[in-house]
Design an enzyme around this catalytic site. Structure first.
Site, PDB file in Angstrom:
ATOM      1  N   TYR A  78      49.786  37.546 -18.818  1.00  0.00           N
ATOM      2  CA  TYR A  78      50.662  37.506 -17.647  1.00  0.00           C
ATOM      3  C   TYR A  78      52.085  37.081 -18.019  1.00  0.00           C
ATOM      4  O   TYR A  78      53.027  37.414 -17.318  1.00  0.00           O
ATOM      5  CB  TYR A  78      50.121  36.513 -16.610  1.00  0.00           C
ATOM      6  N   LYS A  90      37.116  37.844 -25.526  1.00  0.00           N
ATOM      7  CA  LYS A  90      36.711  39.027 -26.282  1.00  0.00           C
ATOM      8  C   LYS A  90      36.982  38.737 -27.754  1.00  0.00           C
ATOM      9  O   LYS A  90      37.830  39.368 -28.397  1.00  0.00           O
ATOM     10  CB  LYS A  90      37.490  40.258 -25.809  1.00  0.00           C
ATOM     11  N   ASP A 131      33.161  41.083 -21.106  1.00  0.00           N
ATOM     12  CA  ASP A 131      32.519  42.256 -20.491  1.00  0.00           C
ATOM     13  C   ASP A 131      31.043  41.967 -20.207  1.00  0.00           C
ATOM     14  O   ASP A 131      30.530  42.271 -19.123  1.00  0.00           O
ATOM     15  CB  ASP A 131      32.692  43.514 -21.355  1.00  0.00           C
ATOM     16  N   ASP A 157      41.272  36.599 -13.604  1.00  0.00           N
ATOM     17  CA  ASP A 157      41.708  37.324 -12.417  1.00  0.00           C
ATOM     18  C   ASP A 157      40.614  38.293 -11.993  1.00  0.00           C
ATOM     19  O   ASP A 157      40.229  38.345 -10.821  1.00  0.00           O
ATOM     20  CB  ASP A 157      43.009  38.070 -12.739  1.00  0.00           C
ATOM     21  N   ASP A 174      37.520  37.877  -8.821  1.00  0.00           N
ATOM     22  CA  ASP A 174      37.366  38.819  -7.709  1.00  0.00           C
ATOM     23  C   ASP A 174      35.919  39.307  -7.635  1.00  0.00           C
ATOM     24  O   ASP A 174      35.340  39.414  -6.550  1.00  0.00           O
ATOM     25  CB  ASP A 174      38.296  40.035  -7.883  1.00  0.00           C
TER      26      ASP A 174
HETATM   27  C1  IPM Z   1      45.368  36.340  -7.833  1.00  0.00           C
HETATM   28  C2  IPM Z   1      46.250  37.523  -7.561  1.00  0.00           C
HETATM   29  C3  IPM Z   1      47.544  37.328  -8.341  1.00  0.00           C
HETATM   30  C4  IPM Z   1      47.214  37.382  -9.809  1.00  0.00           C
HETATM   31  C5  IPM Z   1      48.699  38.288  -7.980  1.00  0.00           C
HETATM   32  C6  IPM Z   1      48.991  38.296  -6.500  1.00  0.00           C
HETATM   33  C7  IPM Z   1      49.941  37.980  -8.770  1.00  0.00           C
HETATM   34  O1  IPM Z   1      45.587  38.700  -7.886  1.00  0.00           O
HETATM   35  O2  IPM Z   1      45.800  35.202  -7.566  1.00  0.00           O
HETATM   36  O3  IPM Z   1      44.251  36.531  -8.300  1.00  0.00           O
HETATM   37  O4  IPM Z   1      47.111  38.477 -10.405  1.00  0.00           O
HETATM   38  O5  IPM Z   1      47.059  36.327 -10.397  1.00  0.00           O
HETATM   39 MG    MG Z   2      43.536  38.434  -8.411  1.00  0.00          MG
END
Ligand code: IPM
Ligand code: MG
Length: 369
Positions: A142, A192, A225, A249, A253
Protein backbone atom coordinates in the site's frame (compact mmCIF):
# COMPACT_ATOMS: atom_id res chain seq x y z
CA UNK A 1 -10.05 13.59 34.98
CA UNK A 2 -10.56 15.50 31.76
CA UNK A 3 -13.37 14.42 29.45
CA UNK A 4 -11.94 12.12 26.76
CA UNK A 5 -12.07 13.51 23.25
CA UNK A 6 -13.64 11.76 20.30
CA UNK A 7 -13.25 12.99 16.74
CA UNK A 8 -16.04 11.86 14.45
CA UNK A 9 -15.43 11.70 10.72
CA UNK A 10 -18.65 10.47 9.05
CA UNK A 11 -17.21 10.64 5.52
CA UNK A 12 -19.17 9.63 2.45
CA UNK A 13 -22.08 7.52 1.26
CA UNK A 14 -23.79 5.76 4.15
CA UNK A 15 -21.12 7.07 6.57
CA UNK A 16 -23.19 10.04 7.83
CA UNK A 17 -26.35 7.91 8.23
CA UNK A 18 -24.73 5.19 10.29
CA UNK A 19 -22.80 7.76 12.31
CA UNK A 20 -26.05 9.50 13.26
CA UNK A 21 -27.03 6.29 15.04
CA UNK A 22 -23.68 6.12 16.83
CA UNK A 23 -24.27 9.65 18.06
CA UNK A 24 -27.45 8.43 19.71
CA UNK A 25 -25.44 5.72 21.47
CA UNK A 26 -22.81 8.24 22.58
CA UNK A 27 -25.54 10.53 23.92
CA UNK A 28 -27.12 7.59 25.73
CA UNK A 29 -23.86 6.90 27.58
CA UNK A 30 -23.69 10.55 28.65
CA UNK A 31 -27.29 10.52 29.90
CA UNK A 32 -27.42 7.08 31.49
CA UNK A 33 -23.91 5.97 32.41
CA UNK A 34 -22.19 9.21 33.31
CA UNK A 35 -19.75 8.59 30.46
CA UNK A 36 -19.29 11.81 28.54
CA UNK A 37 -17.11 12.52 25.58
CA UNK A 38 -15.87 15.75 24.15
CA UNK A 39 -17.18 15.08 20.63
CA UNK A 40 -16.14 17.05 17.57
CA UNK A 41 -16.95 16.35 13.97
CA UNK A 42 -15.09 16.96 10.75
CA UNK A 43 -14.86 16.01 7.08
CA UNK A 44 -12.92 13.22 5.41
CA UNK A 45 -12.88 11.63 1.96
CA UNK A 46 -15.11 12.92 -0.80
CA UNK A 47 -16.93 15.20 1.64
CA UNK A 48 -13.64 16.92 2.48
CA UNK A 49 -12.71 17.07 -1.20
CA UNK A 50 -16.02 18.78 -2.04
CA UNK A 51 -15.53 21.38 0.69
CA UNK A 52 -11.76 21.90 0.59
CA UNK A 53 -10.38 20.26 -2.55
CA UNK A 54 -8.48 17.65 -0.53
CA UNK A 55 -9.65 14.37 1.06
CA UNK A 56 -8.12 15.37 4.40
CA UNK A 57 -7.03 18.86 5.44
CA UNK A 58 -3.97 19.44 7.62
CA UNK A 59 -6.30 20.87 10.28
CA UNK A 60 -8.35 17.68 10.41
CA UNK A 61 -5.17 15.61 10.46
CA UNK A 62 -3.94 17.61 13.46
CA UNK A 63 -7.27 17.14 15.26
CA UNK A 64 -7.04 13.40 14.68
CA UNK A 65 -3.53 13.33 16.14
CA UNK A 66 -4.79 15.08 19.27
CA UNK A 67 -7.98 13.09 19.78
CA UNK A 68 -8.19 10.26 22.31
CA UNK A 69 -9.94 8.29 19.59
CA UNK A 70 -11.20 8.81 16.05
CA UNK A 71 -14.41 7.26 14.78
CA UNK A 72 -14.76 7.09 10.99
CA UNK A 73 -17.80 6.18 8.88
CA UNK A 74 -16.74 5.38 5.33
CA UNK A 75 -15.05 7.06 2.37
CA UNK A 76 -15.43 6.90 -1.40
CA UNK A 77 -17.98 6.96 -4.16
CA UNK A 78 -18.30 6.79 -7.95
CA UNK A 79 -18.42 10.58 -8.14
CA UNK A 80 -14.71 10.63 -7.33
CA UNK A 81 -13.60 7.84 -9.68
CA UNK A 82 -11.92 10.15 -12.17
CA UNK A 83 -10.00 12.22 -9.64
CA UNK A 84 -6.24 12.12 -9.59
CA UNK A 85 -4.98 9.36 -7.32
CA UNK A 86 -3.67 11.81 -4.71
CA UNK A 87 -7.10 13.41 -4.34
CA UNK A 88 -9.24 10.29 -4.11
CA UNK A 89 -11.35 9.90 -0.94
CA UNK A 90 -9.39 6.76 0.01
CA UNK A 91 -6.21 8.82 0.29
CA UNK A 92 -7.76 10.65 3.25
CA UNK A 93 -8.16 7.40 5.13
CA UNK A 94 -4.72 6.14 4.14
CA UNK A 95 -3.15 9.39 5.33
CA UNK A 96 -4.85 9.06 8.71
CA UNK A 97 -3.58 5.49 9.07
CA UNK A 98 -0.06 6.37 7.97
CA UNK A 99 0.46 9.62 9.89
CA UNK A 100 -1.14 8.31 13.08
CA UNK A 101 1.03 5.21 12.55
CA UNK A 102 -1.89 2.85 13.18
CA UNK A 103 -0.01 -0.30 12.39
CA UNK A 104 -2.28 -2.93 13.93
CA UNK A 105 -5.72 -3.26 12.40
CA UNK A 106 -7.97 -5.57 14.41
CA UNK A 107 -10.81 -7.00 12.35
CA UNK A 108 -13.00 -9.38 14.30
CA UNK A 109 -15.18 -11.80 12.35
CA UNK A 110 -17.79 -12.92 14.77
CA UNK A 111 -20.93 -14.83 13.86
CA UNK A 112 -23.96 -13.64 15.76
CA UNK A 113 -26.14 -16.59 16.59
CA UNK A 114 -29.28 -14.99 15.18
CA UNK A 115 -27.51 -14.71 11.82
CA UNK A 116 -25.85 -18.12 11.56
CA UNK A 117 -28.21 -19.12 8.74
CA UNK A 118 -27.36 -16.01 6.73
CA UNK A 119 -23.88 -17.06 5.80
CA UNK A 120 -23.18 -18.52 2.38
CA UNK A 121 -21.57 -21.38 4.33
CA UNK A 122 -23.42 -24.03 6.30
CA UNK A 123 -24.58 -23.17 9.82
CA UNK A 124 -22.25 -25.62 11.60
CA UNK A 125 -19.23 -24.16 9.77
CA UNK A 126 -19.91 -20.63 11.05
CA UNK A 127 -22.06 -20.89 14.19
CA UNK A 128 -20.08 -19.58 17.15
CA UNK A 129 -17.28 -18.29 14.94
CA UNK A 130 -15.12 -15.74 16.74
CA UNK A 131 -11.81 -14.91 15.11
CA UNK A 132 -9.76 -11.74 14.71
CA UNK A 133 -7.60 -10.80 11.77
CA UNK A 134 -4.72 -8.54 12.72
CA UNK A 135 -3.82 -6.75 9.53
CA UNK A 136 -0.61 -4.72 9.24
CA UNK A 137 -1.89 -1.31 8.17
CA UNK A 138 0.88 1.19 7.56
CA UNK A 139 3.32 -0.52 5.24
CA UNK A 140 3.60 -3.23 2.59
CA UNK A 141 2.47 -2.74 -0.97
CA UNK A 142 0.00 0.00 0.00
CA UNK A 143 2.85 2.38 0.76
CA UNK A 144 6.04 0.85 -0.71
CA UNK A 145 8.24 2.83 -3.10
CA UNK A 146 8.79 2.90 -6.02
CA UNK A 147 5.24 3.16 -7.19
CA UNK A 148 3.50 4.73 -10.13
CA UNK A 149 2.73 4.29 -13.78
CA UNK A 150 5.77 4.80 -16.00
CA UNK A 151 6.39 4.45 -19.70
CA UNK A 152 8.81 1.84 -20.95
CA UNK A 153 9.35 1.78 -24.69
CA UNK A 154 5.95 2.03 -26.26
CA UNK A 155 3.85 0.86 -23.34
CA UNK A 156 3.03 1.85 -19.80
CA UNK A 157 3.99 -0.11 -16.71
CA UNK A 158 2.13 -0.03 -13.37
CA UNK A 159 4.44 -0.44 -10.39
CA UNK A 160 3.89 -1.08 -6.69
CA UNK A 161 6.38 -2.38 -4.20
CA UNK A 162 5.88 -4.84 -1.37
CA UNK A 163 8.28 -3.87 1.39
CA UNK A 164 8.52 -4.75 5.07
CA UNK A 165 11.19 -3.91 7.61
CA UNK A 166 11.93 -6.24 10.50
CA UNK A 167 10.65 -3.71 13.02
CA UNK A 168 7.36 -3.31 11.15
CA UNK A 169 6.81 -7.06 11.25
CA UNK A 170 7.99 -7.32 14.85
CA UNK A 171 5.53 -4.77 16.24
CA UNK A 172 2.43 -6.12 14.51
CA UNK A 173 3.40 -9.67 15.52
CA UNK A 174 3.52 -8.50 19.14
CA UNK A 175 0.04 -6.98 18.81
CA UNK A 176 -1.25 -10.32 17.55
CA UNK A 177 0.41 -12.36 20.31
CA UNK A 178 -0.82 -9.97 23.01
CA UNK A 179 -4.35 -10.20 21.65
CA UNK A 180 -4.19 -14.00 21.42
CA UNK A 181 -3.21 -14.23 25.09
CA UNK A 182 -6.47 -12.49 25.98
CA UNK A 183 -8.45 -14.87 23.73
CA UNK A 184 -7.79 -18.43 22.51
CA UNK A 185 -3.98 -18.18 22.74
CA UNK A 186 -3.43 -19.16 19.09
CA UNK A 187 -1.87 -17.20 16.24
CA UNK A 188 -1.71 -18.20 12.60
CA UNK A 189 0.60 -16.03 10.50
CA UNK A 190 -0.11 -15.78 6.76
CA UNK A 191 2.22 -14.72 3.94
CA UNK A 192 3.58 -16.07 0.68
CA UNK A 193 7.04 -17.16 1.80
CA UNK A 194 7.06 -19.61 -1.09
CA UNK A 195 7.10 -16.78 -3.62
CA UNK A 196 8.03 -13.49 -1.93
CA UNK A 197 11.16 -12.48 -0.04
CA UNK A 198 9.05 -10.16 2.09
CA UNK A 199 7.11 -13.28 3.06
CA UNK A 200 10.30 -15.14 3.99
CA UNK A 201 11.32 -12.29 6.28
CA UNK A 202 7.78 -12.01 7.68
CA UNK A 203 7.77 -15.68 8.67
CA UNK A 204 11.25 -15.49 10.22
CA UNK A 205 10.49 -12.41 12.31
CA UNK A 206 7.11 -13.67 13.53
CA UNK A 207 8.74 -16.94 14.57
CA UNK A 208 11.57 -15.10 16.36
CA UNK A 209 9.19 -12.81 18.29
CA UNK A 210 7.25 -15.90 19.27
CA UNK A 211 10.26 -17.92 20.41
CA UNK A 212 11.77 -15.05 22.38
CA UNK A 213 8.72 -13.55 24.06
CA UNK A 214 5.52 -15.48 23.35
CA UNK A 215 6.47 -19.16 23.45
CA UNK A 216 3.30 -19.82 25.49
CA UNK A 217 1.13 -18.88 22.48
CA UNK A 218 0.50 -21.55 19.86
CA UNK A 219 1.92 -20.34 16.53
CA UNK A 220 1.39 -21.72 13.03
CA UNK A 221 2.28 -20.40 9.57
CA UNK A 222 0.23 -20.68 6.41
CA UNK A 223 0.59 -19.47 2.86
CA UNK A 224 -2.04 -16.80 2.39
CA UNK A 225 -3.75 -18.59 -0.51
CA UNK A 226 -4.09 -21.76 1.55
CA UNK A 227 -5.26 -19.55 4.41
CA UNK A 228 -8.08 -18.20 2.24
CA UNK A 229 -9.08 -21.77 1.44
CA UNK A 230 -8.97 -22.82 5.12
CA UNK A 231 -11.02 -19.76 6.10
CA UNK A 232 -13.82 -21.01 3.85
CA UNK A 233 -13.38 -24.69 4.72
CA UNK A 234 -13.27 -24.56 8.53
CA UNK A 235 -12.81 -21.05 9.92
CA UNK A 236 -13.19 -22.14 13.53
CA UNK A 237 -9.67 -23.62 13.44
CA UNK A 238 -8.39 -20.03 13.80
CA UNK A 239 -8.21 -17.67 16.75
CA UNK A 240 -5.98 -14.76 15.71
CA UNK A 241 -4.64 -14.43 12.17
CA UNK A 242 -1.76 -12.00 11.59
CA UNK A 243 -0.97 -10.92 8.07
CA UNK A 244 0.28 -8.07 5.90
CA UNK A 245 -1.62 -5.08 4.56
CA UNK A 246 -2.82 -6.46 1.21
CA UNK A 247 -3.49 -10.05 2.27
CA UNK A 248 -5.24 -8.67 5.33
CA UNK A 249 -7.46 -6.47 3.17
CA UNK A 250 -8.65 -9.46 1.16
CA UNK A 251 -8.77 -12.06 3.92
CA UNK A 252 -10.77 -9.76 6.17
CA UNK A 253 -13.44 -9.18 3.52
CA UNK A 254 -13.69 -12.93 2.99
CA UNK A 255 -13.84 -13.60 6.74
CA UNK A 256 -16.46 -10.89 7.16
CA UNK A 257 -18.74 -12.49 4.64
CA UNK A 258 -18.55 -15.82 6.50
CA UNK A 259 -20.48 -14.17 9.29
CA UNK A 260 -23.48 -13.36 7.11
CA UNK A 261 -23.11 -9.64 6.58
CA UNK A 262 -20.46 -7.06 6.05
CA UNK A 263 -22.86 -4.64 7.75
CA UNK A 264 -22.11 -6.16 11.14
CA UNK A 265 -18.36 -5.90 11.49
CA UNK A 266 -16.35 -3.25 13.33
CA UNK A 267 -12.61 -2.65 13.31
CA UNK A 268 -9.97 -0.94 15.39
CA UNK A 269 -6.72 0.46 14.06
CA UNK A 270 -4.22 0.87 16.83
CA UNK A 271 -0.81 2.51 17.07
CA UNK A 272 1.79 3.04 19.74
CA UNK A 273 0.72 4.21 23.21
CA UNK A 274 0.26 7.95 23.75
CA UNK A 275 1.41 9.77 26.89
CA UNK A 276 -1.76 8.63 28.70
CA UNK A 277 -0.82 5.01 28.02
CA UNK A 278 -3.69 4.44 25.57
CA UNK A 279 -2.92 3.56 21.97
CA UNK A 280 -3.50 6.05 19.20
CA UNK A 281 -6.65 4.72 17.67
CA UNK A 282 -9.12 4.95 14.84
CA UNK A 283 -12.32 2.90 14.77
CA UNK A 284 -14.34 2.20 11.65
CA UNK A 285 -16.80 -0.30 10.24
CA UNK A 286 -15.30 -2.82 7.80
CA UNK A 287 -17.97 -2.01 5.22
CA UNK A 288 -17.51 0.76 2.70
CA UNK A 289 -19.56 3.79 1.72
CA UNK A 290 -22.19 1.72 -0.21
CA UNK A 291 -23.10 4.57 -2.60
CA UNK A 292 -25.88 2.45 -4.13
CA UNK A 293 -27.99 2.68 -0.96
CA UNK A 294 -26.71 5.98 0.47
CA UNK A 295 -29.27 8.49 1.68
CA UNK A 296 -32.15 6.03 1.68
CA UNK A 297 -32.17 4.94 5.30
CA UNK A 298 -31.34 1.37 4.30
CA UNK A 299 -27.87 1.07 5.81
CA UNK A 300 -27.16 -1.14 8.79
CA UNK A 301 -25.66 1.01 11.57
CA UNK A 302 -24.51 -1.99 13.65
CA UNK A 303 -20.93 -2.19 12.36
CA UNK A 304 -20.41 1.46 13.22
CA UNK A 305 -22.09 1.07 16.62
CA UNK A 306 -19.86 -1.93 17.35
CA UNK A 307 -16.85 0.14 16.28
CA UNK A 308 -17.76 2.59 19.04
CA UNK A 309 -17.96 -0.41 21.41
CA UNK A 310 -14.39 -1.27 20.42
CA UNK A 311 -13.42 2.31 21.23
CA UNK A 312 -14.97 1.92 24.68
CA UNK A 313 -12.88 -1.21 25.20
CA UNK A 314 -9.51 -0.27 23.69
CA UNK A 315 -9.35 3.52 24.15
CA UNK A 316 -11.49 4.25 27.19
CA UNK A 317 -10.98 1.23 29.44
CA UNK A 318 -14.71 0.53 29.52
CA UNK A 319 -14.75 -3.16 28.66
CA UNK A 320 -17.99 -3.77 30.57
CA UNK A 321 -19.77 -0.95 28.78
CA UNK A 322 -18.44 -2.28 25.45
CA UNK A 323 -19.97 -5.64 26.31
CA UNK A 324 -23.21 -3.84 27.16
CA UNK A 325 -23.34 -2.45 23.61
CA UNK A 326 -22.51 -5.83 22.08
CA UNK A 327 -25.19 -7.54 24.13
CA UNK A 328 -27.74 -4.88 23.13
CA UNK A 329 -26.93 -5.60 19.49
CA UNK A 330 -27.36 -9.32 20.07
CA UNK A 331 -30.74 -8.68 21.70
CA UNK A 332 -31.96 -6.59 18.79
CA UNK A 333 -30.91 -9.29 16.32
CA UNK A 334 -32.46 -12.03 18.43
CA UNK A 335 -35.69 -10.01 18.40
CA UNK A 336 -35.67 -10.35 14.62
CA UNK A 337 -34.98 -6.74 13.60
CA UNK A 338 -33.42 -6.70 10.15
CA UNK A 339 -31.99 -3.97 7.95
CA UNK A 340 -31.97 -4.79 4.23
CA UNK A 341 -28.53 -6.43 4.28
CA UNK A 342 -29.82 -8.86 6.93
CA UNK A 343 -32.99 -9.92 5.18
CA UNK A 344 -32.33 -13.62 5.01
CA UNK A 345 -33.93 -17.00 5.45
CA UNK A 346 -35.76 -16.15 8.69
CA UNK A 347 -37.84 -13.28 7.37
CA UNK A 348 -37.62 -11.02 10.38
CA UNK A 349 -38.94 -7.49 10.83
CA UNK A 350 -37.63 -5.05 8.24
CA UNK A 351 -36.34 -1.82 9.80
CA UNK A 352 -34.53 1.23 8.51
CA UNK A 353 -31.28 2.70 9.79
CA UNK A 354 -32.96 4.99 12.27
CA UNK A 355 -35.22 2.25 13.69
CA UNK A 356 -32.26 -0.09 14.10
CA UNK A 357 -30.41 2.61 16.06
CA UNK A 358 -33.45 3.26 18.24
CA UNK A 359 -33.83 -0.46 18.94
CA UNK A 360 -30.22 -0.62 20.14
CA UNK A 361 -30.88 2.36 22.42
CA UNK A 362 -33.98 0.64 23.79
CA UNK A 363 -32.00 -2.54 24.50
CA UNK A 364 -29.30 -0.46 26.20
CA UNK A 365 -31.85 1.19 28.42
CA UNK A 366 -33.43 -2.18 29.24
CA UNK A 367 -29.97 -3.50 30.22
CA UNK A 368 -29.75 -0.97 33.06
CA UNK A 369 -33.26 -1.55 34.42
C1 IPM B 1 -10.42 -1.37 3.90
C2 IPM B 1 -10.68 -0.68 2.59
C3 IPM B 1 -9.53 0.29 2.34
C4 IPM B 1 -8.27 -0.52 2.15
C5 IPM B 1 -9.74 1.30 1.19
C6 IPM B 1 -11.03 2.06 1.34
C7 IPM B 1 -8.57 2.23 1.06
O1 IPM B 1 -10.83 -1.62 1.58
O2 IPM B 1 -10.29 -0.67 4.93
O3 IPM B 1 -10.36 -2.59 3.92
O4 IPM B 1 -7.99 -1.02 1.04
O5 IPM B 1 -7.54 -0.67 3.11
MG1 MG C 1 -10.89 -3.64 2.26
Amino acid sequence: MTTPSLLILPGDGIGPEVMAEVRKVIAWFGDHRGLSFDVSEDLVGGAAYDAHGTPLTDETMAKAQDADAVLLGAVGGPKYDDLDFSLKPERGLLRLRKEMDLYANLRPAQCFDALADFSSLKRDVVAGLDIVIVRELTSGIYFGEPRGIITEGNERVGINTQRYTESEIDRVARSAFELARRRGNKVCSMEKANVMESGVLWREVVQKVHDEDYADVELSHMYADAGAMQLCRWPKQFDVIVTDNLFGDMLSDAAAMLTGSLGMLPSASLGAPMSNGRPKALYEPVHGSAPDIAGQGKANPIACILSFAMALRYSFDQGDEATRVETAVETVLANGLRTGDLMGPDGGTPVNTDQMGDAVIEALTASTA
